[in-house]
Design a protein around this motif. Structure first.
Motif, PDB file in Angstrom:
ATOM      1  N   ARG A   1     -50.013 -43.541  47.263  1.00 14.49           N
ATOM      2  CA  ARG A   1     -50.006 -43.481  45.797  1.00 14.49           C
ATOM      3  C   ARG A   1     -51.327 -43.956  45.201  1.00 14.49           C
ATOM      4  N   GLY A   2     -52.292 -44.253  46.060  1.00 10.68           N
ATOM      5  CA  GLY A   2     -53.598 -44.673  45.574  1.00 10.68           C
ATOM      6  C   GLY A   2     -53.630 -46.098  45.056  1.00 10.68           C
ATOM      7  N   GLU A   3     -52.629 -46.902  45.387  1.00 12.87           N
ATOM      8  CA  GLU A   3     -52.544 -48.294  44.904  1.00 12.87           C
ATOM      9  C   GLU A   3     -53.192 -49.206  45.945  1.00 12.87           C
ATOM     10  N   LEU A   4     -54.502 -49.271  45.913  1.00 13.72           N
ATOM     11  CA  LEU A   4     -55.273 -49.895  46.982  1.00 13.72           C
ATOM     12  C   LEU A   4     -55.107 -51.406  47.032  1.00 13.72           C
ATOM     13  N   ASP A   5     -55.009 -52.061  45.874  1.00 13.22           N
ATOM     14  CA  ASP A   5     -54.869 -53.519  45.873  1.00 13.22           C
ATOM     15  C   ASP A   5     -53.558 -53.954  46.541  1.00 13.22           C
ATOM     16  N   ASP A   6     -52.482 -53.247  46.202  1.00 13.59           N
ATOM     17  CA  ASP A   6     -51.182 -53.558  46.827  1.00 13.59           C
ATOM     18  C   ASP A   6     -51.238 -53.288  48.331  1.00 13.59           C
ATOM     19  N   ALA A   7     -51.861 -52.178  48.703  1.00 12.57           N
ATOM     20  CA  ALA A   7     -51.971 -51.848  50.124  1.00 12.57           C
ATOM     21  C   ALA A   7     -52.762 -52.919  50.859  1.00 12.57           C
ATOM     22  N   ARG A   8     -53.847 -53.361  50.257  1.00 11.07           N
ATOM     23  CA  ARG A   8     -54.692 -54.385  50.877  1.00 11.07           C
ATOM     24  C   ARG A   8     -53.920 -55.697  51.078  1.00 11.07           C
ATOM     25  N   SER A   9     -53.126 -56.074  50.075  1.00 11.18           N
ATOM     26  CA  SER A   9     -52.346 -57.306  50.150  1.00 11.18           C
ATOM     27  C   SER A   9     -51.317 -57.241  51.279  1.00 11.18           C
ATOM     28  N   HIS A  10     -50.626 -56.113  51.391  1.00 11.11           N
ATOM     29  CA  HIS A  10     -49.613 -55.969  52.450  1.00 11.11           C
ATOM     30  C   HIS A  10     -50.261 -55.919  53.835  1.00 11.11           C
ATOM     31  N   LEU A  11     -51.424 -55.304  53.934  1.00  9.40           N
ATOM     32  CA  LEU A  11     -52.109 -55.265  55.227  1.00  9.40           C
ATOM     33  C   LEU A  11     -52.544 -56.660  55.663  1.00  9.40           C
ATOM     34  N   GLN A  12     -52.916 -57.489  54.715  1.00  9.81           N
ATOM     35  CA  GLN A  12     -53.293 -58.860  55.053  1.00  9.81           C
ATOM     36  C   GLN A  12     -52.103 -59.617  55.651  1.00  9.81           C
ATOM     37  N   THR A  13     -50.936 -59.442  55.030  1.00  7.86           N
ATOM     38  CA  THR A  13     -49.728 -60.088  55.566  1.00  7.86           C
ATOM     39  C   THR A  13     -49.361 -59.517  56.927  1.00  7.86           C
ATOM     40  N   ALA A  14     -49.459 -58.198  57.060  1.00  8.45           N
ATOM     41  CA  ALA A  14     -49.164 -57.557  58.341  1.00  8.45           C
ATOM     42  C   ALA A  14     -50.093 -58.068  59.433  1.00  8.45           C
ATOM     43  N   ARG A  15     -51.353 -58.258  59.094  1.00  5.23           N
ATOM     44  CA  ARG A  15     -52.326 -58.749  60.075  1.00  5.23           C
ATOM     45  C   ARG A  15     -51.986 -60.164  60.528  1.00  5.23           C
ATOM     46  N   LEU A  16     -51.601 -61.009  59.591  1.00  8.11           N
ATOM     47  CA  LEU A  16     -51.231 -62.379  59.937  1.00  8.11           C
ATOM     48  C   LEU A  16     -50.041 -62.401  60.895  1.00  8.11           C
ATOM     49  N   LEU A  17     -49.043 -61.566  60.618  1.00 11.25           N
ATOM     50  CA  LEU A  17     -47.858 -61.518  61.486  1.00 11.25           C
ATOM     51  C   LEU A  17     -48.200 -60.932  62.852  1.00 11.25           C
ATOM     52  N   ALA A  18     -49.052 -59.900  62.869  1.00 13.13           N
ATOM     53  CA  ALA A  18     -49.449 -59.286  64.141  1.00 13.13           C
ATOM     54  C   ALA A  18     -50.241 -60.271  64.985  1.00 13.13           C
ATOM     55  N   ASN A  19     -51.089 -61.046  64.335  1.00 13.49           N
ATOM     56  CA  ASN A  19     -51.851 -62.058  65.076  1.00 13.49           C
ATOM     57  C   ASN A  19     -50.927 -63.146  65.623  1.00 13.49           C
ATOM     58  N   ARG A  20     -49.889 -63.440  64.875  1.00 17.14           N
ATOM     59  CA  ARG A  20     -48.932 -64.463  65.306  1.00 17.14           C
ATOM     60  C   ARG A  20     -48.217 -64.055  66.582  1.00 17.14           C
ATOM     61  N   THR A  21     -47.913 -62.770  66.719  1.00 11.82           N
ATOM     62  CA  THR A  21     -47.203 -62.286  67.906  1.00 11.82           C
ATOM     63  C   THR A  21     -48.151 -61.712  68.955  1.00 11.82           C
ATOM     64  N   GLY A  22     -49.426 -61.590  68.617  1.00 13.18           N
ATOM     65  CA  GLY A  22     -50.381 -61.000  69.556  1.00 13.18           C
ATOM     66  C   GLY A  22     -50.179 -59.517  69.754  1.00 13.18           C
ATOM     67  N   SER A  23     -49.669 -58.826  68.721  1.00 11.26           N
ATOM     68  CA  SER A  23     -49.341 -57.411  68.859  1.00 11.26           C
ATOM     69  C   SER A  23     -50.589 -56.537  68.739  1.00 11.26           C
ATOM     70  N   VAL A  24     -51.052 -56.020  69.875  1.00 10.41           N
ATOM     71  CA  VAL A  24     -52.185 -55.102  69.882  1.00 10.41           C
ATOM     72  C   VAL A  24     -51.799 -53.798  69.196  1.00 10.41           C
ATOM     73  N   ARG A  25     -50.583 -53.357  69.435  1.00  7.59           N
ATOM     74  CA  ARG A  25     -50.120 -52.080  68.871  1.00  7.59           C
ATOM     75  C   ARG A  25     -50.132 -52.114  67.351  1.00  7.59           C
ATOM     76  N   HIS A  26     -49.637 -53.187  66.758  1.00  3.21           N
ATOM     77  CA  HIS A  26     -49.631 -53.269  65.303  1.00  3.21           C
ATOM     78  C   HIS A  26     -51.035 -53.464  64.752  1.00  3.21           C
ATOM     79  N   ARG A  27     -51.874 -54.207  65.483  1.00  4.14           N
ATOM     80  CA  ARG A  27     -53.245 -54.395  64.998  1.00  4.14           C
ATOM     81  C   ARG A  27     -53.994 -53.069  64.950  1.00  4.14           C
ATOM     82  N   ARG A  28     -53.725 -52.197  65.909  1.00  7.12           N
ATOM     83  CA  ARG A  28     -54.354 -50.870  65.892  1.00  7.12           C
ATOM     84  C   ARG A  28     -53.946 -50.096  64.639  1.00  7.12           C
ATOM     85  N   ARG A  29     -52.666 -50.162  64.330  1.00  7.23           N
ATOM     86  CA  ARG A  29     -52.203 -49.457  63.131  1.00  7.23           C
ATOM     87  C   ARG A  29     -52.807 -50.077  61.878  1.00  7.23           C
ATOM     88  N   ILE A  30     -52.906 -51.397  61.853  1.00  3.52           N
ATOM     89  CA  ILE A  30     -53.484 -52.093  60.695  1.00  3.52           C
ATOM     90  C   ILE A  30     -54.935 -51.667  60.503  1.00  3.52           C
TER      91      ILE A  30
END
Length: 378
Positions: free
Chosen positions: A342-371
């Motif tokens: 939808r072109g809502e870049l600020d919201d997307a950026r905020s959610h990606l930051q949270t996703a990255r924190l969670l992926a780093n917490r679990t060491g998920s290479v697969r999710h980090r690639r998607r991020i």
């Protein structure tokens, strides 16, 4: 082609300096005494260029840190182990011991798998590699010496469930070859157990390896074949899970399979039992209720660029179980993808930051690639 430490380090996206930092932090947290940063720099260079052998002391740090097996860390290609049996007496002793396992040890095997599943869900798989390898080895050894079907089936069933879990952990850690081999082990064990449920589930999850490798059409065919594997003996919740997996894989295959994705998703909704349960009584590795399926629907719609994904995903976020850390990382990725559409870049950026924190917490290479892929679209 690089193997061993260099291969797993680069696959994780770590520089040598980053590896040194993580090793020292790991050691400090556990009160371990290791070399200085300058010495580690030399060690790593020598380890990666086969000028120094990784000692057991450092291997015990590197394996959980990188989420790899000892063979993967050391670059061992052929990991076949020869059967060690000292004559007929030893053989018969092992056969006799295996004969009693279905009554004594199988519940312990199942309990250990459940513990590892809970730890994986909350903490990630990288620190569980040694435990999971030992767990599978014990069951494989027991199955090797179990002679009669009555003794083999319960062990094989336990091995099928644990191998599928180990395969998904390996896929999440970026160890694709190990994931594929674990799924093959799970399928063989399921066939030995005469269990179409475990066989179909292993096939359905294995399809994700193909999708991640860039073969989405083949992945769709495999998950469809899983659904044709004695469907009359599959539980309703497993059939719903397989249909939802087909829907996600169709969505990943591109616009030409959009209708198939919607069709499979509707089938999943119809198949899911309305019993208020979260897990399949016949197969505890299946977690699926209406809330989980709603989140899955949001994932599919986000991949298809459907505007209605947003509402589904935010409803799922409100009801998300915080103990499913890896799954929640994926949910935030889905939200970011929906906002990007939808072109809502600020919201997307905020959610990606949270996703990255969670992926780093679990060491998920697969999710980090998607991020990283989604970050590249910002």
């Amino acid at each position: 082609m690089a193997t061993g430490l260099k291969a797993v380090r680069t696959a994780r996206g770590w520089s040598q300096d980053r590896l040194i930092y993580e090793m020292r932090r790991f050691a400090e947290q556990r009160l371990l005494d290791i070399a200085s940063a300058a010495s580690l720099k030399t060690y790593i260079s020598e380890w990666e260029n086969d000028r120094r052998t990784i000692t057991d002391r450092y291997a015990a740090i590197l394996r959980p840190l990188l989420g790899v097996t000892d063979d993967e860390l050391r670059g061992v290609v052929d990991d076949e182990q020869e059967l060690q049996a000292d004559g007929y007496a030893d053989l018969l002793s092992q056969i006799d011991a295996a004969g009693s396992l279905s009554e004594s040890m199988v519940p312990s095997f199942l309990a250990q798998t459940e513990l590892l599943r809970t730890m994986d869900r909350q903490m990630g798989a990288t620190g569980l590699v040694d435990q999971m390898n030992g767990h599978l080895a014990a069951m494989e050894e027991a199955l090797t010496f179990a002679v009669l079907p009555g003794a083999r089936r319960p062990i094989a069933t336990a091995l099928a469930g644990a191998s599928t879990l180990a395969a998904w952990q390996a896929l999440d850690a970026g160890a694709v070859d190990r994931a594929w081999r674990r799924y093959e082990l799970a399928k063989r064990a399921a066939q030995d157990a005469e269990s179409p449920l475990y066989l179909a589930h292993a096939m359905g999850e294995q399809a994700y390896v193909l999708a991640d490798a860039g073969r989405p059409q083949l992945a769709v065919e495999l998950v469809r074949d899983a659904q044709r594997t004695q469907p009359e003996r599959q539980s309703p919740r497993l059939r719903a899970w397989l249909a939802a997996a087909e829907s996600e894989l169709c969505a990943a295959a591109g616009p030409e399979m959009e209708l198939a994705a919607h069709s499979a998703l509707e089938r999943a909704i119809k198949l899911l039992p309305d019993d208020g349960e979260v897990r399949d009584a016949d197969m505890l590795s299946i977690f699926l209720n209406t809330s989980h399926l709603a989140r899955w629907r949001g994932n599919v719609l986000a991949k298809l660029g459907d505007a209605s994904a947003m509402e589904e995903l935010y409803v799922s976020l409100d009801s998300a179980d915080e103990s499913f850390v890896r799954a929640n990382s994926g949910l935030y990725c889905d939200l970011a993808q929906a906002h990007l559409a939808r072109g809502e870049l600020d919201d997307a950026r905020s959610h990606l930051q949270t996703a990255r924190l969670l992926a780093n917490r679990t060491g998920s290479v697969r999710h980090r690639r998607r991020i990283e892929m989604l970050t590249g679209r910002l």
